[in-house]
Design a protein around this motif. Structure first.
Motif, PDB file in Angstrom:
ATOM      1  N   PRO A 153       0.816  -1.227   0.000  1.00  0.00           N
ATOM      2  CA  PRO A 153       0.000   0.000   0.000  1.00  0.00           C
ATOM      3  C   PRO A 153       0.843   1.267   0.000  1.00  0.00           C
ATOM      4  O   PRO A 153       0.443   2.277  -0.593  1.00  0.00           O
ATOM      5  CB  PRO A 153      -0.832  -0.131   1.291  1.00  0.00           C
ATOM      6  N   GLY A 154       2.022   1.237   0.634  1.00  0.00           N
ATOM      7  CA  GLY A 154       2.888   2.413   0.610  1.00  0.00           C
ATOM      8  C   GLY A 154       3.412   2.706  -0.783  1.00  0.00           C
ATOM      9  O   GLY A 154       3.558   3.874  -1.171  1.00  0.00           O
ATOM     10  N   ILE A 155       3.714   1.647  -1.529  1.00  0.00           N
ATOM     11  CA  ILE A 155       4.145   1.827  -2.917  1.00  0.00           C
ATOM     12  C   ILE A 155       3.058   2.529  -3.714  1.00  0.00           C
ATOM     13  O   ILE A 155       3.315   3.480  -4.475  1.00  0.00           O
ATOM     14  CB  ILE A 155       4.480   0.457  -3.537  1.00  0.00           C
ATOM     15  N   CYS A 156       1.826   2.078  -3.526  1.00  0.00           N
ATOM     16  CA  CYS A 156       0.703   2.679  -4.267  1.00  0.00           C
ATOM     17  C   CYS A 156       0.445   4.113  -3.819  1.00  0.00           C
ATOM     18  O   CYS A 156       0.189   5.001  -4.657  1.00  0.00           O
ATOM     19  CB  CYS A 156      -0.551   1.825  -4.063  1.00  0.00           C
ATOM     20  N   ILE A 157       0.512   4.361  -2.519  1.00  0.00           N
ATOM     21  CA  ILE A 157       0.283   5.719  -2.017  1.00  0.00           C
ATOM     22  C   ILE A 157       1.381   6.662  -2.508  1.00  0.00           C
ATOM     23  O   ILE A 157       1.116   7.804  -2.911  1.00  0.00           O
ATOM     24  CB  ILE A 157       0.215   5.703  -0.478  1.00  0.00           C
ATOM     25  N   GLY A 158       2.631   6.187  -2.486  1.00  0.00           N
ATOM     26  CA  GLY A 158       3.723   7.000  -3.001  1.00  0.00           C
ATOM     27  C   GLY A 158       3.535   7.354  -4.463  1.00  0.00           C
ATOM     28  O   GLY A 158       3.815   8.483  -4.888  1.00  0.00           O
ATOM     29  N   LEU A 214      -0.244  -8.485   8.252  1.00  0.00           N
ATOM     30  CA  LEU A 214       0.140  -8.920   6.901  1.00  0.00           C
ATOM     31  C   LEU A 214      -1.062  -8.963   5.976  1.00  0.00           C
ATOM     32  O   LEU A 214      -1.050  -8.385   4.872  1.00  0.00           O
ATOM     33  CB  LEU A 214       0.812 -10.296   6.988  1.00  0.00           C
ATOM     34  N   SER A 215      -2.107  -9.672   6.391  1.00  0.00           N
ATOM     35  CA  SER A 215      -3.252  -9.880   5.496  1.00  0.00           C
ATOM     36  C   SER A 215      -4.002  -8.584   5.219  1.00  0.00           C
ATOM     37  O   SER A 215      -4.381  -8.302   4.072  1.00  0.00           O
ATOM     38  CB  SER A 215      -4.197 -10.925   6.102  1.00  0.00           C
ATOM     39  N   VAL A 216      -4.214  -7.771   6.259  1.00  0.00           N
ATOM     40  CA  VAL A 216      -4.971  -6.527   6.078  1.00  0.00           C
ATOM     41  C   VAL A 216      -4.202  -5.552   5.190  1.00  0.00           C
ATOM     42  O   VAL A 216      -4.758  -4.959   4.244  1.00  0.00           O
ATOM     43  CB  VAL A 216      -5.292  -5.889   7.443  1.00  0.00           C
ATOM     44  N   SER A 217      -2.924  -5.352   5.468  1.00  0.00           N
ATOM     45  CA  SER A 217      -2.139  -4.396   4.683  1.00  0.00           C
ATOM     46  C   SER A 217      -1.992  -4.845   3.232  1.00  0.00           C
ATOM     47  O   SER A 217      -2.070  -4.015   2.305  1.00  0.00           O
ATOM     48  CB  SER A 217      -0.762  -4.194   5.318  1.00  0.00           C
ATOM     49  N   PHE A 218      -1.799  -6.138   3.012  1.00  0.00           N
ATOM     50  CA  PHE A 218      -1.667  -6.609   1.638  1.00  0.00           C
ATOM     51  C   PHE A 218      -2.984  -6.469   0.883  1.00  0.00           C
ATOM     52  O   PHE A 218      -2.998  -6.135  -0.308  1.00  0.00           O
ATOM     53  CB  PHE A 218      -1.205  -8.066   1.625  1.00  0.00           C
ATOM     54  N   ALA A 219      -4.097  -6.700   1.585  1.00  0.00           N
ATOM     55  CA  ALA A 219      -5.403  -6.523   0.945  1.00  0.00           C
ATOM     56  C   ALA A 219      -5.610  -5.064   0.533  1.00  0.00           C
ATOM     57  O   ALA A 219      -6.087  -4.766  -0.572  1.00  0.00           O
ATOM     58  CB  ALA A 219      -6.512  -6.969   1.890  1.00  0.00           C
ATOM     59  N   ILE A 220      -5.237  -4.129   1.420  1.00  0.00           N
ATOM     60  CA  ILE A 220      -5.342  -2.705   1.080  1.00  0.00           C
ATOM     61  C   ILE A 220      -4.454  -2.387  -0.114  1.00  0.00           C
ATOM     62  O   ILE A 220      -4.856  -1.645  -1.030  1.00  0.00           O
ATOM     63  CB  ILE A 220      -4.950  -1.842   2.296  1.00  0.00           C
ATOM     64  N   GLY A 221      -3.259  -2.958  -0.141  1.00  0.00           N
ATOM     65  CA  GLY A 221      -2.348  -2.713  -1.256  1.00  0.00           C
ATOM     66  C   GLY A 221      -2.888  -3.218  -2.573  1.00  0.00           C
ATOM     67  O   GLY A 221      -2.764  -2.535  -3.602  1.00  0.00           O
ATOM     68  N   VAL A 222      -3.491  -4.396  -2.567  1.00  0.00           N
ATOM     69  CA  VAL A 222      -4.057  -4.940  -3.810  1.00  0.00           C
ATOM     70  C   VAL A 222      -5.206  -4.065  -4.296  1.00  0.00           C
ATOM     71  O   VAL A 222      -5.350  -3.802  -5.504  1.00  0.00           O
ATOM     72  CB  VAL A 222      -4.526  -6.397  -3.585  1.00  0.00           C
ATOM     73  N   VAL A 223      -6.048  -3.577  -3.365  1.00  0.00           N
ATOM     74  CA  VAL A 223      -7.154  -2.693  -3.747  1.00  0.00           C
ATOM     75  C   VAL A 223      -6.620  -1.409  -4.380  1.00  0.00           C
ATOM     76  O   VAL A 223      -7.105  -0.950  -5.429  1.00  0.00           O
ATOM     77  CB  VAL A 223      -8.031  -2.374  -2.516  1.00  0.00           C
ATOM     78  N   LEU A 224      -5.607  -0.813  -3.749  1.00  0.00           N
ATOM     79  CA  LEU A 224      -5.029   0.418  -4.295  1.00  0.00           C
ATOM     80  C   LEU A 224      -4.362   0.178  -5.648  1.00  0.00           C
ATOM     81  O   LEU A 224      -4.480   1.005  -6.565  1.00  0.00           O
ATOM     82  CB  LEU A 224      -3.999   0.992  -3.310  1.00  0.00           C
ATOM     83  N   THR A 250      -5.143  -2.121  -7.849  1.00  0.00           N
ATOM     84  CA  THR A 250      -6.204  -2.296  -8.840  1.00  0.00           C
ATOM     85  C   THR A 250      -6.803  -0.960  -9.227  1.00  0.00           C
ATOM     86  O   THR A 250      -7.103  -0.706 -10.404  1.00  0.00           O
ATOM     87  CB  THR A 250      -7.298  -3.219  -8.269  1.00  0.00           C
ATOM     88  N   HIS A 251      -6.989  -0.081  -8.238  1.00  0.00           N
ATOM     89  CA  HIS A 251      -7.528   1.258  -8.513  1.00  0.00           C
ATOM     90  C   HIS A 251      -6.598   2.042  -9.440  1.00  0.00           C
ATOM     91  O   HIS A 251      -7.055   2.696 -10.385  1.00  0.00           O
ATOM     92  CB  HIS A 251      -7.722   2.008  -7.200  1.00  0.00           C
ATOM     93  N   ILE A 252      -5.288   1.980  -9.176  1.00  0.00           N
ATOM     94  CA  ILE A 252      -4.323   2.701 -10.006  1.00  0.00           C
ATOM     95  C   ILE A 252      -4.313   2.159 -11.425  1.00  0.00           C
ATOM     96  O   ILE A 252      -4.302   2.922 -12.410  1.00  0.00           O
ATOM     97  CB  ILE A 252      -2.920   2.614  -9.382  1.00  0.00           C
ATOM     98  N   GLN A 253      -4.329   0.850 -11.562  1.00  0.00           N
ATOM     99  CA  GLN A 253      -4.281   0.237 -12.890  1.00  0.00           C
ATOM    100  C   GLN A 253      -5.534   0.530 -13.700  1.00  0.00           C
ATOM    101  O   GLN A 253      -5.499   0.530 -14.936  1.00  0.00           O
ATOM    102  CB  GLN A 253      -4.081  -1.269 -12.755  1.00  0.00           C
ATOM    103  N   GLY A 254      -6.640   0.791 -13.027  1.00  0.00           N
ATOM    104  CA  GLY A 254      -7.878   1.119 -13.743  1.00  0.00           C
ATOM    105  C   GLY A 254      -8.080   2.599 -13.940  1.00  0.00           C
ATOM    106  O   GLY A 254      -9.101   3.025 -14.486  1.00  0.00           O
ATOM    107  N   GLY A 255      -7.125   3.424 -13.485  1.00  0.00           N
ATOM    108  CA  GLY A 255      -7.299   4.871 -13.554  1.00  0.00           C
ATOM    109  C   GLY A 255      -6.850   5.499 -14.852  1.00  0.00           C
ATOM    110  O   GLY A 255      -7.073   6.691 -15.066  1.00  0.00           O
ATOM    111  N   GLY A 256      -6.173   4.755 -15.709  1.00  0.00           N
ATOM    112  CA  GLY A 256      -5.773   5.303 -17.000  1.00  0.00           C
ATOM    113  C   GLY A 256      -4.512   6.130 -16.981  1.00  0.00           C
ATOM    114  O   GLY A 256      -4.177   6.778 -17.983  1.00  0.00           O
TER     115      GLY A 256
END
Length: 375
Positions: free
Chosen positions: A49-54, A100-110, A112-118
């Motif tokens: 999730p930090g990678i995605c937020i950055g 581990l599970s919660v943070s990774f789930a948030i990261g996958v959601v973020l 997916t959001h980035i990849q669908g943002g164009g």
């Protein structure tokens, strides 16, 4: 090989792999000694999730922003683990699993959001899952090297304190050391090691680089200083060899090859380390079984001799086999080579017979006294 080393990209990847090996090797030792091997897995997954937020904040694939974001979310996950273990009845493994599970789930959601943002610049962002060593630039090495240097400097500065907290946190607290602050610092170091390796091996495989070099080094020594040095060497070897293999075998990813290389080092260490190796233990147990069989036969001959009031009482080999329920010829041969028994003839019988020598009788008496003292 010289041709490979002259290639600019391969040089960059090899230097990045060496930085990864040194930092993860040194810092992973403290996670292993504190029995927190899952910590590296948790922090590496919490980096996603930090990678995605950055990326979202920078608006582009800026390595500095991405690694800073990964460090922040990794530190946040570590803080969550610390709070859960100290403010609830959850054990450390349960708290690590939750983080581990919660943070990774948030990261996958973020992600997916980035990849669908164009956003066109998000291409290759998912490579942080499994690493993409070929994408490392010389400018990235400066950032990785700075992070690694900061972590190693922290280890050098607080070496005695980290050593004491790792082995005896109760005593450390009793003499006034800030145990909680030191544990946070050690966890932060592991997070820094994770950050260094994200581009090289990725989120998923980074835990292997935190744990494996330390596990391999632990088999060879009982001293923390030597363990840290060996772990750094093993991590560096794995990084450079994995990078070289990836360069010679086109199409094979660098990160998994680095992990496979350190796995080989771990297996060799587990089997052949002189103090803790499985092979050494197998040889030792085999020798103990052989020695036990010889002592049992010697005790039997001694018992027969004392029962018949004859130090040279001959005992038939078949009787020994029947008494012990197994073949005793090998044990007899070893005792004979040591001069403790000797073959004799016992007319009119023609089967092999054995009797104690004076040295054998004395050795049997000594064993009986030891056994009696143990009782």
């Amino acid at each position: 090989m010289l041709g490979l080393l002259s290639d600019y990209t391969i040089q960059t990847v090899a230097m990045g792999a060496a930085l990864l090996g040194v930092s993860s090797g040194v810092l992973g030792c403290f996670a292993v000694l504190r029995k927190q091997s899952l910590l590296g897995d948790t922090l590496s997954h919490a980096a996603l999730p930090g990678i995605c937020i950055g990326f979202l904040i920078a608006g582009t694939r800026d390595i500095g922003s991405i690694l800073f974001g990964a460090l922040m979310t990794g530190a946040a996950a570590a803080l969550v683990v610390l709070l859960l273990t100290r403010m609830s009845r959850l054990k450390t493994d349960a708290a690590l699993g939750i983080a581990l599970s919660v943070s990774f789930a948030i990261g996958v959601v973020l992600l997916t959001h980035i990849q669908g943002g164009g956003n066109a610049s998000q291409g290759g962002l998912d490579s942080f899952l499994f690493g993409q060593a070929a994408a490392i630039l010389r400018s990235d090495l400066w950032i990785m090297g700075g992070i690694a240097a900061a972590a190693l400097a922290l280890v050098a500065l607080l070496w005695k304190e980290f050593k004491l907290v790792s082995f005896d946190p109760g005593f450390a607290a009793s003499i006034g050391l800030p145990v909680v602050a030191l544990e946070v610092a050690m966890t932060t170091m592991v997070a820094l090691a994770v950050i260094v390796g994200l581009q090289m091996v990725g989120v998923v495989l980074m835990t292997a680089m935190i744990i494996a070099p330390a596990v391999a080094a632990r088999q060879w020594t009982r001293r923390l200083g030597t363990m840290v040095l060996l772990s750094a060497v093993f991590g560096t070897i794995a990084g450079v060899v994995g990078a070289a293999l990836s360069a010679t075998a086109r199409g094979l990813a660098t990160g998994p090859l680095i992990v496979l290389t350190i796995t080989v080092i771990v297996m060799v260490s587990l089997f052949f380390a002189p103090e803790r190796g499985i092979a050494r233990d197998m040889v030792r147990r085999w020798r103990e079984r052989r020695g036990l069989a010889g002592r049992q036969v010697l005790s039997t001959l001694y018992g027969m001799a004392t029962e018949h009031h004859d130090r040279k009482y001959p005992v038939e080999l078949g009787a020994l086999d029947a008494f012990h329920g197994t073949a005793t010829r090998g044990a007899i041969a070893r005792l004979e080579s040591r001069g403790l028994v000797r073959p004799v003839r016992h007319e009119p019988e023609t089967t092999p017979h054995w009797e104690l020598t004076p040295a054998g009788f004395a050795e049997a008496e000594r064993l009986e006294r030891e056994l009696g003292g143990g009782r």
